[in-house]
Design an enzyme around this catalytic site. Sequence first.
Site, short mmCIF file in Angstrom:
data_model
loop_
_atom_site.label_atom_id
_atom_site.label_comp_id
_atom_site.label_asym_id
_atom_site.label_seq_id
_atom_site.Cartn_x
_atom_site.Cartn_y
_atom_site.Cartn_z
N ASP A 1 0.90 -1.15 0.00
CA ASP A 1 0.00 0.00 0.00
C ASP A 1 0.94 1.20 0.00
O ASP A 1 1.56 1.50 1.02
CB ASP A 1 -0.88 0.01 1.25
CG ASP A 1 -1.87 1.16 1.22
OD1 ASP A 1 -1.45 2.29 0.87
OD2 ASP A 1 -3.04 0.95 1.54
N HIS A 2 1.09 1.86 -1.14
CA HIS A 2 2.19 2.82 -1.25
C HIS A 2 2.05 4.01 -0.30
O HIS A 2 3.02 4.68 0.00
CB HIS A 2 2.41 3.26 -2.70
CG HIS A 2 1.44 4.27 -3.21
ND1 HIS A 2 0.16 3.95 -3.59
CD2 HIS A 2 1.55 5.61 -3.39
CE1 HIS A 2 -0.45 5.05 -3.99
NE2 HIS A 2 0.35 6.08 -3.89
N HIS B 1 -5.81 2.87 1.19
CA HIS B 1 -5.02 4.03 1.64
C HIS B 1 -5.66 4.77 2.82
O HIS B 1 -5.01 5.06 3.81
CB HIS B 1 -4.81 5.03 0.49
CG HIS B 1 -4.26 4.41 -0.77
ND1 HIS B 1 -3.32 3.41 -0.75
CD2 HIS B 1 -4.52 4.64 -2.08
CE1 HIS B 1 -3.01 3.07 -2.00
NE2 HIS B 1 -3.73 3.79 -2.82
C1 BG6 Z 1 -3.64 4.68 -6.41
C2 BG6 Z 1 -5.00 4.75 -7.05
O1 BG6 Z 1 -3.56 3.59 -5.52
O2 BG6 Z 1 -3.40 5.87 -5.70
C3 BG6 Z 1 -5.11 5.95 -7.94
O3 BG6 Z 1 -5.22 3.57 -7.79
C4 BG6 Z 1 -4.74 7.20 -7.19
O4 BG6 Z 1 -6.42 6.08 -8.47
C5 BG6 Z 1 -3.41 7.02 -6.51
O5 BG6 Z 1 -4.67 8.27 -8.12
C6 BG6 Z 1 -3.09 8.20 -5.63
O6 BG6 Z 1 -1.78 8.09 -5.18
P1 BG6 Z 1 -0.97 9.37 -4.75
O7 BG6 Z 1 0.31 8.82 -4.19
O8 BG6 Z 1 -0.78 10.19 -5.99
O9 BG6 Z 1 -1.81 10.06 -3.75
#
Ligand code: BG6
Length: 495
Positions: free
Chosen positions: A181-182, A244
């Site tokens: 989960d980045h 997230h």
């Molecule tokens: C991803 C989603 O996990 O996270 C995307 O699939 C979203 O739809 C993205 O745009 C958002 O990531 P960040 O790091 O740009 O907030």
Amino acid sequence: IKPPASILFIFGGSGDLNQRKLAPALFNLFIDNWMPEKFAVIGLGRTEYSNDKFRNHLFDGIQEFSRRKGESNDKWAGFSEHVSYLQMDASDPEAYHKMSDVVKQYEEEWGVHANVIFYLAVAPQLVPDIATKLGALKWCKDSQTVRIVVEKPFGHDLKSARELNSLLNSIFTEDQIYRIDHYLGKETVQNILALRFANALFEPIWNRNYIDHIQITAAETVGVEDRGGYYEQSGALRDMVQNHILQLLCMIAMEAPVNFDANEIRNKKTDVLNAIRPISRDQVHEYAVRGQYSHGWMKGTKVQAYRQEKSVNPKSNTETFAAAKFFIDNWRWQGVPIYVRTGKFMHQKSTIISIEFKQAPHYAFPQEAADSFRPNRLTISIQPEMDIRLRFQAKRPGQSMTLNPVDMIFSYKDAYDGHEPEAYETLLLDVMEGNPTQFMRADQVEAGWKVVMPIIEAWEARPPVDFPNYAPDSWGPEDAEALIARDGHNWVSLP
Ligand code: BG6
């Protein structure tokens, strides 16, 4: 200390994720001297590439997407020596023996038993088959050195997530599985633990006695871009909330860990998910709001409605906005509402968490100061602004006792040099080091699904009648305002 010798196989090597995120992250780790002394990055895919052409393809990505964009290009030659490409059809079991040969070859050359990491940067439907075929290689059972990284979406609902977990757990031990989960790799997210548990100041008031409510906003100014095909099957709740946003909630609401052991931290987070009050299906309309964007204008540019996007059903009921109210049924949080919202084509790009404290119990100030009383608020800006603000009341200079709210601000830009590693850098390093703390354990993923399932089911059972219901460049549908206004609150206006 650098991680041990590592061989990284990237399934979907010629794809988007590798070009945009993984290769830039690995290159940045190399520049910062974090890559192992001995390492190899091997892109796997069906497309035909020579090693040189593959390296150039990754280099193009780095020029476009890396946070360093074009700096330190002199280091590229040194890095790219470690990069190669292996053409293989992942559906052919025989092809997997090629990987065994590669591993053998490097280990002989390096004279060490190396870590082997399989990064599955592929469409989710390919994951079970690839994992099964990897499982047929005997050496993949080595739980000390072999790891598999699985991207989101992890399942489509609770049932499919459970099935995927049980399949993966029948092949690998839980220690070998890194579910990404980045958000957990973001600096500002990791800092929540430091803020809460490395300071004596916050924790004593971090509970229902002092906190009125909590808000989490993850707003994006992009639409679905060219991901309509994926997004149609997903929607905001699955795409952002199940993973997230619930993870942010866990960081904010978890009990203090005893130490930094991966399972200790993850146990504490899972406790939060398990304590979230289940929403009954017939109450979903009181607790959750969905939206879908119409056509309109986004910062001066004309944009089309979600239903007109590529690979999207013109009658689609997929939500591009979701808001919800949760309660956590435990001693610390009983009765404290937690409002979350996320959406595409919002007015402003911002992910923030706001902790709203209760009013001071008694104001001894004269009547004329009364209008400007504001409760304390702690705002944690995750991105793109990276700061923490504490709002408190101050006396406005002058001859009358007039109060006004002011902010005490900690800003990353001012405090540090503004070169924070990106989430994928941190997480890839963790995988090479064998540290799963910031990755999702099987039970965490399932607990996340349990929280959102009633909403998903209620929404699927009752298609929306008002889609599209919000204009681009707005804050989503009016119902989202009503959700929080019913409790006498407003969504925080973003800094
Ligand atoms: C991803 C989603 O996990 O996270 C995307 O699939 C979203 O739809 C993205 O745009 C958002 O990531 P960040 O790091 O740009 O907030």
